[in-house]
Design a protein around this motif. Structure first.
Motif, mmCIF file in Angstrom:
data_model
loop_
_atom_site.group_PDB
_atom_site.id
_atom_site.type_symbol
_atom_site.label_atom_id
_atom_site.label_comp_id
_atom_site.label_asym_id
_atom_site.label_seq_id
_atom_site.Cartn_x
_atom_site.Cartn_y
_atom_site.Cartn_z
ATOM 1 N N THR A 33 9.388 -0.030 -1.814
ATOM 2 C CA THR A 33 10.270 0.524 -2.843
ATOM 3 C C THR A 33 10.225 -0.303 -4.126
ATOM 4 O OG1 THR A 33 12.172 -0.708 -1.992
ATOM 5 C CG2 THR A 33 11.854 1.550 -1.184
ATOM 6 N N PHE A 34 9.844 -1.571 -4.018
ATOM 7 C CA PHE A 34 9.813 -2.436 -5.188
ATOM 8 C C PHE A 34 8.719 -2.018 -6.172
ATOM 9 C CE2 PHE A 34 8.553 -6.432 -7.340
ATOM 10 C CZ PHE A 34 9.736 -6.685 -7.989
ATOM 11 N N VAL A 35 7.545 -1.689 -5.658
ATOM 12 C CA VAL A 35 6.424 -1.326 -6.533
ATOM 13 C C VAL A 35 6.747 -0.083 -7.369
ATOM 14 C CG1 VAL A 35 4.017 -0.559 -6.547
ATOM 15 C CG2 VAL A 35 4.698 -2.475 -5.106
ATOM 16 N N PRO A 36 7.139 1.043 -6.753
ATOM 17 C CA PRO A 36 7.439 2.195 -7.610
ATOM 18 C C PRO A 36 8.657 1.986 -8.511
ATOM 19 C CG PRO A 36 7.856 2.735 -5.310
ATOM 20 C CD PRO A 36 7.224 1.396 -5.343
ATOM 21 N N LEU A 63 0.825 -1.210 0.000
ATOM 22 C CA LEU A 63 0.000 0.000 0.000
ATOM 23 C C LEU A 63 0.864 1.268 0.000
ATOM 24 C CD1 LEU A 63 -2.852 -1.013 2.455
ATOM 25 C CD2 LEU A 63 -2.870 -1.028 -0.051
ATOM 26 N N VAL A 64 1.929 1.258 0.784
ATOM 27 C CA VAL A 64 2.847 2.398 0.806
ATOM 28 C C VAL A 64 3.510 2.552 -0.564
ATOM 29 C CG1 VAL A 64 4.995 3.270 1.810
ATOM 30 C CG2 VAL A 64 3.206 2.352 3.279
ATOM 31 N N GLY A 65 3.847 1.443 -1.198
ATOM 32 C CA GLY A 65 4.434 1.491 -2.526
ATOM 33 C C GLY A 65 3.506 2.122 -3.553
ATOM 34 N N LEU A 66 2.219 1.836 -3.449
ATOM 35 C CA LEU A 66 1.255 2.461 -4.356
ATOM 36 C C LEU A 66 1.168 3.969 -4.118
ATOM 37 C CD1 LEU A 66 -1.581 -0.222 -4.286
ATOM 38 C CD2 LEU A 66 0.059 0.229 -6.120
ATOM 39 N N VAL A 67 1.244 4.369 -2.853
ATOM 40 C CA VAL A 67 1.211 5.800 -2.535
ATOM 41 C C VAL A 67 2.472 6.494 -3.053
ATOM 42 C CG1 VAL A 67 1.256 7.452 -0.614
ATOM 43 C CG2 VAL A 67 -0.333 5.527 -0.568
ATOM 44 N N VAL A 68 3.616 5.853 -2.879
ATOM 45 C CA VAL A 68 4.874 6.432 -3.367
ATOM 46 C C VAL A 68 4.851 6.535 -4.890
ATOM 47 C CG1 VAL A 68 7.362 6.036 -3.554
ATOM 48 C CG2 VAL A 68 6.212 5.724 -1.374
ATOM 49 N N THR A 69 4.303 5.534 -5.551
ATOM 50 C CA THR A 69 4.201 5.580 -7.006
ATOM 51 C C THR A 69 3.341 6.758 -7.452
ATOM 52 O OG1 THR A 69 4.418 3.177 -7.100
ATOM 53 C CG2 THR A 69 3.541 4.264 -9.060
ATOM 54 N N ALA A 70 2.212 6.936 -6.795
ATOM 55 C CA ALA A 70 1.338 8.064 -7.133
ATOM 56 C C ALA A 70 2.020 9.398 -6.842
ATOM 57 C CB ALA A 70 0.028 7.953 -6.356
ATOM 58 N N ALA A 71 2.765 9.461 -5.755
ATOM 59 C CA ALA A 71 3.455 10.710 -5.414
ATOM 60 C C ALA A 71 4.531 11.042 -6.440
ATOM 61 C CB ALA A 71 4.079 10.600 -4.022
ATOM 62 N N VAL A 72 5.276 10.041 -6.867
ATOM 63 C CA VAL A 72 6.347 10.292 -7.835
ATOM 64 C C VAL A 72 5.770 10.654 -9.199
ATOM 65 C CG1 VAL A 72 8.217 9.190 -9.125
ATOM 66 C CG2 VAL A 72 8.077 8.910 -6.663
ATOM 67 N N LEU A 73 4.789 9.883 -9.655
ATOM 68 C CA LEU A 73 4.235 10.137 -10.977
ATOM 69 C C LEU A 73 3.388 11.406 -11.004
ATOM 70 C CD1 LEU A 73 3.212 6.538 -12.077
ATOM 71 C CD2 LEU A 73 5.197 7.840 -12.785
#
Length: 157
Positions: A69-72, A8-18
Motif C-alpha cells: 500500500t505504501f508504493v501506490p 511487487l504487489v504495490g507496483l501492480v496496484v499502482t498500475a491498476a489504479v493509474l
C-alpha cells in the motif's frame, strides 16, 4: 522476502489504479455525456472500476507487506503534490502523442480527471493508513512454531 513481494504487489496496484482506473473513468464519463446510453460500455467501465476497487480493498484489508500500500500511496500523493505546486508539470506526466496506443491515451485522459478532481489525493491517503499500523510490519507467528517452542516434553538437553 515478504516485503519484496509487497513491493511487487504495490507496483501492480499502482498500475491498476493509474491504468485501469483511468481507463474506466474515461469511458464512464463518455457514457454519461452521450445522448444515447451505450449499456455495454457502461457495464465494462463499471466492471473495471469494481475490479480496481477489489484489488485496492484486498491490499488494504489483507495482511501483506505494508509496501503493497505504501508504493501506490506515495505515487498518488506525490503526483497530487506536484499538481498542487506546478499544474503544467503534473499534467505533462500524462501520456500523449500520436505514437501512443489508444488504450494508454484513454487511461491518461481518465487519470487527468482523477488527478484534477482530487480523487488520487483521497485514495493516496486511504492507501497510506495501513502503513501506519505497527502490526503490518511484524511477521505473523505460525501456530506450528508456537506449539514447537512451548512444548514441555523432555528433550535431549
Amino acid at each position: 522476502m515478504r516485503h519484496f513481494a509487497g513491493l511487487l504487489v504495490g507496483l501492480v496496484v499502482t498500475a491498476a489504479v493509474l491504468g485501469g482506473g483511468g481507463w474506466a473513468v474515461r469511458h464512464a464519463l463518455d457514457v454519461a455525456a452521450a445522448t444515447t446510453l451505450d449499456e455495454k460500455t457502461l457495464w465494462i467501465s463499471l466492471g473495471s472500476m469494481a475490479a480496481v476497487g477489489l484489488v485496492v480493498g484486498l491490499v488494504v484489508a489483507g495482511h501483506i507487506s505494508p509496501l503493497a500500500t505504501f508504493v501506490p500511496s506515495m505515487v498518488l500523493l506525490a503526483w497530487t503534490v506536484v499538481y498542487a505546486l506546478d499544474v503544467n508539470r503534473a499534467l505533462s506526466f500524462i501520456p500523449s502523442g500520436q505514437s501512443m496506443n489508444q488504450i494508454v491515451l484513454e487511461a491518461g485522459e481518465g487519470a487527468r480527471t482523477l488527478l484534477t478532481s482530487g480523487v488520487y489525493a483521497l485514495l493516496g491517503v486511504a492507501l497510506f493508513i495501513p502503513v501506519l499500523m505497527p502490526s503490518r510490519w511484524s511477521r505473523q507467528q505460525d501456530d506450528y512454531d508456537d506449539e514447537y517452542e512451548s512444548s514441555r516434553q523432555g528433550g535431549y538437553y
